[in-house]
Design a protein around this motif. Structure first.
Motif, PDB file in Angstrom:
ATOM      1  N   TRP A 134      67.287  22.824  46.847  1.00 59.50           N
ATOM      2  CA  TRP A 134      67.126  23.643  45.651  1.00 59.50           C
ATOM      3  C   TRP A 134      67.442  22.810  44.411  1.00 59.50           C
ATOM      4  CZ3 TRP A 134      64.616  27.836  46.732  1.00 59.50           C
ATOM      5  CH2 TRP A 134      64.828  28.507  47.930  1.00 59.50           C
ATOM      6  N   THR A 135      66.605  22.977  43.371  1.00 65.26           N
ATOM      7  CA  THR A 135      66.858  22.258  42.120  1.00 65.26           C
ATOM      8  C   THR A 135      68.141  22.754  41.470  1.00 65.26           C
ATOM      9  OG1 THR A 135      64.471  22.046  41.797  1.00 65.26           O
ATOM     10  CG2 THR A 135      65.872  21.617  39.894  1.00 65.26           C
ATOM     11  N   ARG A 136      68.321  24.079  41.492  1.00 60.55           N
ATOM     12  CA  ARG A 136      69.518  24.703  40.920  1.00 60.55           C
ATOM     13  C   ARG A 136      70.047  25.761  41.875  1.00 60.55           C
ATOM     14  NH1 ARG A 136      66.154  26.022  35.614  1.00 60.55           N
ATOM     15  NH2 ARG A 136      64.708  26.299  37.355  1.00 60.55           N
ATOM     16  N   LYS A 137      71.318  26.013  41.800  1.00 62.29           N
ATOM     17  CA  LYS A 137      71.933  27.010  42.664  1.00 62.29           C
ATOM     18  C   LYS A 137      71.331  28.396  42.439  1.00 62.29           C
ATOM     19  CE  LYS A 137      76.420  29.158  43.604  1.00 62.29           C
ATOM     20  NZ  LYS A 137      76.526  28.842  45.029  1.00 62.29           N
TER      21      LYS A 137
ATOM     22  N   ASP B 272      68.362  29.166  41.816  1.00 61.77           N
ATOM     23  CA  ASP B 272      67.095  29.307  42.533  1.00 61.77           C
ATOM     24  C   ASP B 272      67.325  29.887  43.927  1.00 61.77           C
ATOM     25  OD1 ASP B 272      65.945  28.161  40.333  1.00 61.77           O
ATOM     26  OD2 ASP B 272      65.619  26.201  41.244  1.00 61.77           O
TER      27      ASP B 272
ATOM     28  N   LYS C 280      61.287  23.858  45.774  1.00 58.91           N
ATOM     29  CA  LYS C 280      61.538  23.640  44.349  1.00 58.91           C
ATOM     30  C   LYS C 280      60.601  24.488  43.506  1.00 58.91           C
ATOM     31  CE  LYS C 280      63.511  19.015  44.821  1.00 58.91           C
ATOM     32  NZ  LYS C 280      63.443  17.593  44.447  1.00 58.91           N
TER      33      LYS C 280
ATOM     34  N   LYS D 109      61.423  28.447  41.418  1.00 54.86           N
ATOM     35  CA  LYS D 109      61.001  28.808  40.058  1.00 54.86           C
ATOM     36  C   LYS D 109      60.230  30.128  40.065  1.00 54.86           C
ATOM     37  CE  LYS D 109      60.688  24.026  38.326  1.00 54.86           C
ATOM     38  NZ  LYS D 109      61.231  23.365  39.509  1.00 54.86           N
TER      39      LYS D 109
ATOM     40  N   ASN E 132      78.128  23.777  49.011  1.00 58.50           N
ATOM     41  CA  ASN E 132      77.902  25.007  48.257  1.00 58.50           C
ATOM     42  C   ASN E 132      78.772  26.135  48.814  1.00 58.50           C
ATOM     43  OD1 ASN E 132      76.334  26.952  46.551  1.00 58.50           O
ATOM     44  ND2 ASN E 132      75.673  27.690  48.549  1.00 58.50           N
TER      45      ASN E 132
END
Length: 641
Positions: free
Chosen positions: A63-66, A68, A270, A274, A350
């Protein structure tokens, strides 16, 4: 990290497992000299060769960001069941009293299994098939989940095709199901909102074929909403034995739904992360707008009272508890591999426990929120028809495509409200659909990485195309009967209960709940509370067994409306169920036969991890660092001397 006792005998290990849960050192078989047996029989060289063979593969996505990951899990978990199933079950099973078994099942089974799947995927960073290297003999659970997910991918999206059809049908000045003045209407068509007394020989005037027609008030009248659903959208036949022809408008909307699904996942997680920012949040905007409108309608209060008023006497009925448990398992999308896949793209450290709590609260909160949206409108519908809420409340397709459209047709600027409702329905189901497909794709690509990881876009295309072609059987004139067979047999009921039971037992009792706790400590930096251990080892398996027994004892054959399916159709349905269930013992037997060695050696191999676990790598790294530091210190001392 607690020290591990490797000198305890097998009987002591088993008794310890009974007292304290399965040990991190002992599973259902004793360890003895298991590592030596594994090296002699299986060889550690094979694992090294596999690792070398994957060096030229593209790296696995993360994942690009948590956020997401959070949105993807919310989008997947919150689906059509939250909107059209939970509110009805709450009303049917005692209103507010239904929350008692619902919350009990949620905390004793739903959230624990949700946390387990996310944590398992994050720990091993692999899909729903590969994770079963952690307990090879139970890999049949992964294959069973893959089969169930394949069935679900085929039929779940058909609901989105219906929603798109209604969405386009709403783009008119007057909703086509609001009147009887259409080519598909029969001479028995009459609005539910026209009140008349058949026993008093009253007559009603309706518009039919452009002219006013006076008809006697009869009890066998059908509403224009039902006639639009059955005679226009479905063009339904008399039964599953009469499939009819393909409904090409529905075939096109089904194709459109699959195209949207494909482009939501074709570029990997990814891109999917989004997309879910919009697909998971936009339905809440629509739900909030519909709630405000619903609360302003006359009769909304009656609908909400019926929805929440507690009837605690209902708690004595077993069906209430069965409905609560099945709703939890289905709405959270457990055991289908999607949650494992979504968790596998997380970073190793995480805080997955916190994420599981957040997502669970949003999921169940959405179910309660949707109930207010739906029953405020159902109360208005009952008020306008002069009936009780009990007479108009429905579940499933009946709620989405009959009850709610009927109520919306009575509102000012009804096409606008209808458009919003079906747009909301489409987006609620969309992210559940493409996340299930993503879980299916991830499991296949991780199991055969050299074959599929470089060709993932092509794999997604092939899966979507094949699922679409099979799904065409559900958009024929008799397709609704096939849809109900899939819905009843393929990826719900007994199938999911069996898969969830074996998944929980495999991790907590075979792999070892204490060993899994050590993995959690390695990822999170602390040990979770004993609550999770109790749920994974005792309450969740017990709930699954109890529901399974009630389900079998109270089993009733599938019925759609008043249509009873023939024996051969039920046989096909049970084949779909067994295709996911029988693969569990089938794979275990096959693997046992193929494995070399004595009975004792086979059991040791098949019940123990066959994967390079991160916690072992981390321990080895620390050990090597300590050894290097000790060697450096010794060298420094020798030099100074």
């Amino acid at each position: 990290m607690p020290t591990q006792n490797t000198s305890v005998g097998e009987s002591d290990a088993l008794s310890s497992a009974v007292r304290n849960g399965p040990s991190n050192e002992y599973s259902l078989v004793g360890r003895g000299e298991g590592e030596k047996d594994r090296k002699e029989i299986d060889g550690d060289d094979r694992r090294e060769e596999e690792a070398e063979g994957e060096e030229d593969l593209p790296p696995r996505d993360q994942w690009t960001r948590k956020i997401d990951f959070i949105f993807s899990c919310i989008g997947y978990s919150i689906g059509l069941g939250n909107v059209w199933r939970f509110p009805y079950l709450c009303y049917k099973n005692g209103g507010g009293a239904f929350l008692v078994p619902y919350l009990m099942t949620l905390f004793f089974a739903g959230i624990p299994m949700f946390f387990l799947e996310l944590a398992l995927g994050q720990y091993l960073s692999i899909g729903g098939l590969g994770v079963w290297k952690i307990c090879p003999i139970f890999k049949g659970v992964g294959y069973g989940a893959l089969i169930a997910a394949a069935w679900l991918n085929i039929y779940y999206i058909v609901v989105l095709a219906w929603a798109i059809y209604y969405l386009f049908s709403s783009m008119t000045a007057m909703l086509p199901w609001a009147t009887c003045d259409n080519w598909w209407n029969t001479d028995r068509c009459r609005s539910d909102y026209i009140r008349c007394n058949a026993t008093a020989n009253e007559t009603v005037t309706v518009i039919f074929n452009g002219t006013n027609v006076t008809r006697p008030c009869t009890t066998d009248a059908t509403s224009p909403v039902r006639e639009f659903w059955e005679l226009n959208a479905l063009q339904i036949t008399s039964g599953v034995h009469e499939p009819g022809v393909v409904r090409w408008p529905l075939a096109l909307t089904l194709l459109l739904a699959w195209i949207v699904c494909y482009f939501c996942i074709w570029k990997g997680v990814k891109w999917t992360g989004k997309v879910t920012w919009f697909t998971s949040m936009f339905p809440y905007v629509l739900l909030f707008i519909l709630l405000i409108r619903g609360l302003t309608l006359e009769g909304a209060k009656d609908g909400i009272i019926y929805y929440l008023y507690p009837h605690f006497g209902k708690l004595k009925e077993s069906t209430v508890w069965i409905d609560a448990a099945t709703q939890i398992f289905f709405s959270y999308g457990l055991v289908l591999g999607a949650q494992i896949a979504l968790g596998s793209y997380n970073k190793y450290h995480n805080n997955v426990l916190r994420d599981a709590f957040i997502i669970s609260c949003v999921n169940s909160g959405t179910s309660l929120f949707s109930g207010f949206v739906i029953f405020s409108v159902i109360g208005f519908m009952a008020h306008e028809q002069g009936k009780s809420v009990a007479d108009v409340a429905q579940s499933g397709p009946g709620l989405a495509f009959l009850a709610y459209p009927s109520a919306v047709a009575q509102l000012p600027i009804s096409p606008f409200w209808s458009f919003l409702f079906f747009l909301m329905l489409f987006f609620v189901g969309l992210d559940s659909q493409f996340c299930t497909v993503e879980g299916f794709i991830t499991a296949i690509a991780d199991e055969w990485p050299r074959l599929f990881r470089k060709r993932k876009e092509l794999l997604v295309l092939v899966v979507c195309l094949l699922s679409y072609l099979v799904g065409l059987s559900m958009v024929t004139q008799g397709g609704i009967y096939i849809f109900e067979m899939f819905n009843f047999y393929s990826a719900s009921g007994i199938c999911l209960l069996v898969l969830i039971f074996f998944e929980c037992v495999a991790i907590s009792w075979s792999y070892g709940v204490n060993r899994f706790y050590d993995a959690m400590n390695d990822m999170l930096g602390y040990y979770p509370s004993l609550w999770w251990k109790m749920c994974w080892t005792v309450t969740t398996p017990a709930i699954c067994v109890g529901i399974f027994i009630f389900y079998v004892v109270q089993y009733e054959p599938l019925v759609y409306m008043n249509y009873r399916y023939p024996w051969w159709a039920e046989l096909i349905g049970w084949f779909m169920t067994m295709s996911s269930v029988l693969v569990i013992p089938g794979y275990a037997i096959l693997l046992f036969v193929k494995t070399k060695g004595s009975m004792r050696q086979r059991l040791k191999l098949l019940f123990r991890p066959d994967v390079d676990e991160p916690i072992k790598r981390n321990k080895l790294s620390i050990k090597n660092q300590d050894a290097a530091a000790a060697a450096a210190a010794a060298s420094t001392t020798a030099t100074s001397v």
